[in-house]
Design an enzyme around this catalytic site. Structure first.
Site, PDB file in Angstrom:
ATOM      1  N   TRP A  20       6.270   5.310 -33.167  1.00  0.00           N
ATOM      2  CA  TRP A  20       7.645   5.831 -33.181  1.00  0.00           C
ATOM      3  C   TRP A  20       8.320   5.697 -31.809  1.00  0.00           C
ATOM      4  O   TRP A  20       9.469   6.082 -31.654  1.00  0.00           O
ATOM      5  CB  TRP A  20       7.668   7.293 -33.637  1.00  0.00           C
ATOM      6  CG  TRP A  20       6.661   8.156 -32.984  1.00  0.00           C
ATOM      7  CD1 TRP A  20       6.807   8.843 -31.827  1.00  0.00           C
ATOM      8  CD2 TRP A  20       5.343   8.429 -33.461  1.00  0.00           C
ATOM      9  NE1 TRP A  20       5.657   9.518 -31.526  1.00  0.00           N
ATOM     10  CE2 TRP A  20       4.740   9.288 -32.518  1.00  0.00           C
ATOM     11  CE3 TRP A  20       4.600   8.033 -34.578  1.00  0.00           C
ATOM     12  CZ2 TRP A  20       3.435   9.766 -32.667  1.00  0.00           C
ATOM     13  CZ3 TRP A  20       3.310   8.504 -34.728  1.00  0.00           C
ATOM     14  CH2 TRP A  20       2.734   9.356 -33.784  1.00  0.00           C
ATOM     15  N   ARG A  21       7.616   5.136 -30.847  1.00  0.00           N
ATOM     16  CA  ARG A  21       8.235   4.928 -29.539  1.00  0.00           C
ATOM     17  C   ARG A  21       8.869   3.549 -29.422  1.00  0.00           C
ATOM     18  O   ARG A  21       9.382   3.194 -28.372  1.00  0.00           O
ATOM     19  CB  ARG A  21       7.196   5.112 -28.430  1.00  0.00           C
ATOM     20  CG  ARG A  21       6.836   6.575 -28.283  1.00  0.00           C
ATOM     21  CD  ARG A  21       6.012   6.855 -27.079  1.00  0.00           C
ATOM     22  NE  ARG A  21       5.881   8.294 -26.897  1.00  0.00           N
ATOM     23  CZ  ARG A  21       4.907   8.865 -26.242  1.00  0.00           C
ATOM     24  NH1 ARG A  21       3.978   8.131 -25.695  1.00  0.00           N
ATOM     25  NH2 ARG A  21       4.870  10.174 -26.126  1.00  0.00           N
ATOM     26  N   GLU A  33       8.742  13.319 -36.187  1.00  0.00           N
ATOM     27  CA  GLU A  33       8.663  14.682 -35.662  1.00  0.00           C
ATOM     28  C   GLU A  33       8.275  15.682 -36.747  1.00  0.00           C
ATOM     29  O   GLU A  33       7.542  16.632 -36.483  1.00  0.00           O
ATOM     30  CB  GLU A  33      10.000  15.089 -35.030  1.00  0.00           C
ATOM     31  CG  GLU A  33      10.388  14.287 -33.793  1.00  0.00           C
ATOM     32  CD  GLU A  33       9.372  14.423 -32.664  1.00  0.00           C
ATOM     33  OE1 GLU A  33       8.530  15.338 -32.700  1.00  0.00           O
ATOM     34  OE2 GLU A  33       9.422  13.588 -31.744  1.00  0.00           O
ATOM     35  N   THR A  39       0.378  18.925 -36.344  1.00  0.00           N
ATOM     36  CA  THR A  39      -0.502  17.872 -36.828  1.00  0.00           C
ATOM     37  C   THR A  39      -0.806  16.907 -35.688  1.00  0.00           C
ATOM     38  O   THR A  39       0.092  16.538 -34.941  1.00  0.00           O
ATOM     39  CB  THR A  39       0.163  17.110 -37.992  1.00  0.00           C
ATOM     40  OG1 THR A  39       0.650  18.059 -38.941  1.00  0.00           O
ATOM     41  CG2 THR A  39      -0.814  16.172 -38.665  1.00  0.00           C
ATOM     42  N   TYR A  78       0.894  20.768 -45.139  1.00  0.00           N
ATOM     43  CA  TYR A  78       2.231  21.377 -44.978  1.00  0.00           C
ATOM     44  C   TYR A  78       3.271  20.620 -45.798  1.00  0.00           C
ATOM     45  O   TYR A  78       4.218  20.045 -45.262  1.00  0.00           O
ATOM     46  CB  TYR A  78       2.635  21.399 -43.497  1.00  0.00           C
ATOM     47  CG  TYR A  78       1.896  22.414 -42.673  1.00  0.00           C
ATOM     48  CD1 TYR A  78       1.619  23.681 -43.181  1.00  0.00           C
ATOM     49  CD2 TYR A  78       1.505  22.129 -41.371  1.00  0.00           C
ATOM     50  CE1 TYR A  78       0.951  24.622 -42.426  1.00  0.00           C
ATOM     51  CE2 TYR A  78       0.833  23.072 -40.604  1.00  0.00           C
ATOM     52  CZ  TYR A  78       0.558  24.310 -41.144  1.00  0.00           C
ATOM     53  OH  TYR A  78      -0.091  25.251 -40.389  1.00  0.00           O
ATOM     54  N   TYR A 114      12.096  23.060 -31.887  1.00  0.00           N
ATOM     55  CA  TYR A 114      11.385  21.917 -31.328  1.00  0.00           C
ATOM     56  C   TYR A 114      11.922  20.596 -31.892  1.00  0.00           C
ATOM     57  O   TYR A 114      12.286  19.686 -31.138  1.00  0.00           O
ATOM     58  CB  TYR A 114       9.868  21.995 -31.578  1.00  0.00           C
ATOM     59  CG  TYR A 114       9.254  20.643 -31.324  1.00  0.00           C
ATOM     60  CD1 TYR A 114       9.089  20.182 -30.027  1.00  0.00           C
ATOM     61  CD2 TYR A 114       8.963  19.766 -32.382  1.00  0.00           C
ATOM     62  CE1 TYR A 114       8.624  18.907 -29.768  1.00  0.00           C
ATOM     63  CE2 TYR A 114       8.508  18.488 -32.132  1.00  0.00           C
ATOM     64  CZ  TYR A 114       8.339  18.069 -30.831  1.00  0.00           C
ATOM     65  OH  TYR A 114       7.910  16.802 -30.591  1.00  0.00           O
ATOM     66  N   ASP A 132       6.998  22.239 -27.401  1.00  0.00           N
ATOM     67  CA  ASP A 132       5.888  22.396 -28.338  1.00  0.00           C
ATOM     68  C   ASP A 132       4.724  23.023 -27.577  1.00  0.00           C
ATOM     69  O   ASP A 132       4.888  23.457 -26.433  1.00  0.00           O
ATOM     70  CB  ASP A 132       5.497  21.046 -28.943  1.00  0.00           C
ATOM     71  CG  ASP A 132       4.819  20.150 -27.924  1.00  0.00           C
ATOM     72  OD1 ASP A 132       5.033  20.364 -26.716  1.00  0.00           O
ATOM     73  OD2 ASP A 132       4.083  19.245 -28.331  1.00  0.00           O
ATOM     74  N   CYS A 186      -3.348  17.362 -19.082  1.00  0.00           N
ATOM     75  CA  CYS A 186      -3.275  18.829 -19.036  1.00  0.00           C
ATOM     76  C   CYS A 186      -3.677  19.403 -20.389  1.00  0.00           C
ATOM     77  O   CYS A 186      -2.933  20.146 -21.023  1.00  0.00           O
ATOM     78  CB  CYS A 186      -1.857  19.262 -18.658  1.00  0.00           C
ATOM     79  SG  CYS A 186      -1.721  20.988 -18.138  1.00  0.00           S
ATOM     80  N   CYS A 196      -3.425  14.212 -12.113  1.00  0.00           N
ATOM     81  CA  CYS A 196      -2.131  14.714 -12.574  1.00  0.00           C
ATOM     82  C   CYS A 196      -1.032  14.427 -11.542  1.00  0.00           C
ATOM     83  O   CYS A 196      -1.210  14.681 -10.355  1.00  0.00           O
ATOM     84  CB  CYS A 196      -2.223  16.215 -12.818  1.00  0.00           C
ATOM     85  SG  CYS A 196      -0.643  16.951 -13.297  1.00  0.00           S
ATOM     86  N   CYS A 202       1.282  22.714  -8.510  1.00  0.00           N
ATOM     87  CA  CYS A 202       0.884  23.422  -9.727  1.00  0.00           C
ATOM     88  C   CYS A 202       0.186  24.733  -9.364  1.00  0.00           C
ATOM     89  O   CYS A 202      -0.837  24.735  -8.688  1.00  0.00           O
ATOM     90  CB  CYS A 202      -0.054  22.555 -10.576  1.00  0.00           C
ATOM     91  SG  CYS A 202      -0.660  23.376 -12.066  1.00  0.00           S
TER      92      CYS A 202
END
Length: 220
Positions: A20-21, A33, A39, A78, A114, A132, A186, A196, A202
DNA sequence: AAAGCGGGGAG
DNA sequence: CTCCCAGCTTT
């Protein structure tokens, strides 16, 4: 480099290659989404391409039947998500105009804070944080937030904080960058702070308390 | 504020 | 076995 620069720079080199990118088709992004709600990405990948190949447009979904949509959803769980998608397609099919703002998207059943933020930022460059559980984890660790921010009111406060530091030119990429960081480095366990891009400031990394975030209220 | 909604993976 | 995952709706 500021926070956003570091994140965007890291993302451009390390982003995951997800189906989906390759698009900003709002209907396709919405489908991805909806599938991704609670999921895992690896699970959705198997369904997404299959679904948009069979139902590439709003018309195809709207002209199909709920039963056929549910058939494509079988195994994803769902199942009200598939019903909501079908009802959305029928409504938009009539209106002939895709909702292009957060406040429009969130009015539809099945599209919450979201999903509305994800679609409007990715497809329409609206400057709104998509929050999210990945994002909650990243920022609760980064800022050292000592209370459970998974609740709706606290997410509003988090949203205001993120809005101040997010990339205003590419808000959709920024949102996905934070989620990728939460999904790859993360992570809930076995986090990899050493690689990171934002480990310098952080809170939880610098105080060696990464495993104590995010805070969760005890349930039951 | 909390239950309900699915299925799969990690520990 | 328990907990969690690109959440949302209803009570």
């Amino acid at each position: 480099m500021n926070f956003s620069n570091k994140i965007m720079n890291w993302y451009s080199k390390n982003k995951r290659n997800l189906p989906w990118r390759k698009t900003i088709n709002p209907f396709h992004i919405l489908i991805s989404e909806l599938m991704l709600q609670q999921t895992r990405v690896s699970h959705v990948v198997k369904y997404y391409s299959n679904f948009i190949q069979k139902f590439p447009t709003i018309e195809k979904v709207a002209e199909s039947s709920e039963k056929n949509i549910l058939k494509e959803w079988k195994g994803l769980g769902y199942y009200f998500r598939a019903k909501n998608l079908y009802n959305f397609a029928k409504l938009i099919y009539k209106k002939k105009f895709f909702p292009d703002r957060y406040h429009k998207l969130i009015k539809f059943k099945g599209i919450g804070p979201y999903t509305a933020a994800a679609v409007s930022s990715i497809c329409f460059s609206e400057i709104v944080p998509a929050i999210d559980c990945n994002v909650v984890r990243v920022f609760s660790r980064y800022f050292g937030i000592h209370y459970d921010i998974s609740k709706s009111l606290d997410r509003t406060n988090l949203s205001i904080m993120i809005k101040k530091i997010m990339d205003v030119k590419y808000p959709g990429l920024f949102n996905q960058a934070i989620m990728d960081l939460g999904a790859t480095l993360c992570t809930f366990k076995k986090y990899q702070c050493f690689s990171c891009p934002i480990n310098d400031f952080c809170f939880s990394k610098n105080n060696n308390v990464v495993d104590q975030f995010p805070k969760k209220n005890k349930k039951k």
